[in-house]
Design an enzyme around this catalytic site. Structure first.
Site, short mmCIF file in Angstrom:
data_model
loop_
_atom_site.label_atom_id
_atom_site.label_comp_id
_atom_site.label_asym_id
_atom_site.label_seq_id
_atom_site.Cartn_x
_atom_site.Cartn_y
_atom_site.Cartn_z
N ARG A 1 0.90 -1.22 -0.05
CA ARG A 1 -0.13 -0.03 -0.21
C ARG A 1 0.85 1.37 0.23
O ARG A 1 0.36 2.35 0.50
CB ARG A 1 -1.00 -0.11 1.03
CG ARG A 1 -1.89 -1.34 1.27
CD ARG A 1 -2.65 -1.49 0.27
NE ARG A 1 -3.32 -2.56 0.15
CZ ARG A 1 -3.27 -3.71 -0.22
NH1 ARG A 1 -2.09 -3.66 -0.99
NH2 ARG A 1 -4.00 -5.14 -0.21
N GLU B 1 -4.47 3.78 6.32
CA GLU B 1 -4.42 3.58 4.88
C GLU B 1 -4.58 5.02 4.34
O GLU B 1 -4.29 5.62 3.42
CB GLU B 1 -5.28 2.74 4.10
CG GLU B 1 -4.53 1.22 4.22
CD GLU B 1 -5.18 0.39 3.12
OE1 GLU B 1 -5.58 0.96 1.92
OE2 GLU B 1 -5.41 -0.88 3.51
N SER C 1 -11.16 -0.20 3.85
CA SER C 1 -10.29 -0.52 4.83
C SER C 1 -9.59 0.76 5.39
O SER C 1 -8.93 1.53 4.71
CB SER C 1 -9.22 -1.42 4.32
OG SER C 1 -9.84 -2.82 3.98
#
Length: 337
Positions: free
Chosen positions: A164, A333, A238
């Site tokens: 990520r 995130e 998420s």
């Protein structure tokens, strides 16, 4: 170039947070993007680049210029008997691009179905799901240098992809605006169903003919069963990354928490953040207009009129609690604005 003053950003972020930008514009081509950046530079304004708004949490009004990227277009630039290279505009909706690839039987991104956001954000995050990451199908990208206004090309190595992660979230943060991405897809599908949930869903649905469309349908079904639709409940998918811990720490935690799941990776063991959050007691908890989703603890939600600050404070409490219980630091995130 049309500049709007004091413009609500509620419709431009999937959390549905009602904050305003001092100035707002949409860039549908390179010329309008350059003009918008120059206009902000002349006025000494901060600039916020928005794609699909699916990875941002607005905690306050933005005092500068928000530029909504609307660069569109899908174009085949090269192909062989086995592979095809396709350039996609940064403003294209990610799932619409997946559907386009499926329609043409181009394989490689079917496991990434229904991920919210735009194509331009995909390499920034190195988005991934169900056993596939963008870096596996990525060829290159074009980006506008916000200082020189030149277009610069980045290959996979230059992007420095990680979990990520990419260079655009670190050393080059706020330096470039991604304008298009080139993907290398397969004409002869190499089906990836290693992820258990996909296998289970395919089996449950009695799928005998294993195609990329069948894989995509399974992924969509799984995501819809776990994740709330942002059009119904504000969320950014998420909220936290799955943390990676050392083998030693995992072994120690396994003694105290025998059911803790973990997946070996190059740098240690990856532990599902959702499991940690659920075990810390947060799943389904509601605090006024914000909370933790009842079906997936990894998702923080805005039930209607929630404030970004409240979600940020909730995220911090979750981080503190997971750190205290497991000794693991969760990292968001989502980008806080």
């Amino acid at each position: 170039m049309k500049i709007i003053e004091n413009h609500s950003l509620k419709a431009f972020n999937t959390f549905g947070i009602d904050k305003k930008s001092r100035f707002f514009t949409q860039a549908g081509d390179l010329d309008s993007l350059k003009k918008s950046l120059l206009w902000a530079r002349e006025k000494g304004l901060q600039v916020l680049i928005l794609g699909g708004g699916s990875n941002v949490l607005l905690t306050q009004d933005f005092p500068g210029l928000v530029i909504k990227i609307e660069l569109k277009g899908i174009q085949v630039i090269q192909e062989t008997s086995d592979e095809i290279w396709v350039e996609v505009g940064a403003g294209e909706n990610w799932h619409d691009w997946v559907l386009y690839a499926l329609k043409h039987n181009w394989a490689g991104i079917e496991n990434l179905s229904l991920i919210p956001g735009t194509v331009g954000a995909s390499p920034m995050q190195n988005i991934g799901a169900y056993g596939v990451e963008i870096k596996e199908v990525f060829e290159s990208l074009n980006a506008l240098d916000r200082e020189s206004l030149d277009i610069v090309s980045f290959d996979s190595e230059a992007c420095q992809f990680g979990y990520r992660e990419s260079i655009f979230k670190h050393e080059l943060k706020d330096r470039y605006v991604i304008t298009s991405v080139v993907f290398r897809l397969q004409k002869e599908p190499k089906i990836n169903v290693e992820y258990g949930a996909i296998q289970e869903t395919l089996k449950k649905n009695g799928v005998k003919d294993l195609t990329i469309q069948a894989v995509s349908d399974a992924v969509v079904e799984i995501r819809r069963s776990k994740l709330p639709d942002p059009r119904e409940i504000g969320n950014a998918g998420s909220f936290f990354k799955n943390p990676t811990i050392s083998h030693e720490q995992f072994k120690s935690l396994k003694t105290d928490f025998p059911s803790i799941p973990g997946y070996p990776v190059d740098s240690g063991v990856k532990v599902p953040a959702g499991w940690l959050i659920e075990q810390a007691g947060w799943k389904g908890k509601k605090f006024g207009e914000v909370g933790v989703h009842a079906k997936q603890a990894l998702v923080l939600v805005n039930y209607g009129n929630g404030d970004g600050k409240a979600i940020q404070e909730l995220a911090q409490k979750i981080q503190d609690s997971v750190l205290e219980k497991f000794g693991i630091q969760l990292s968001p995130e989502v980008n806080f604005i």
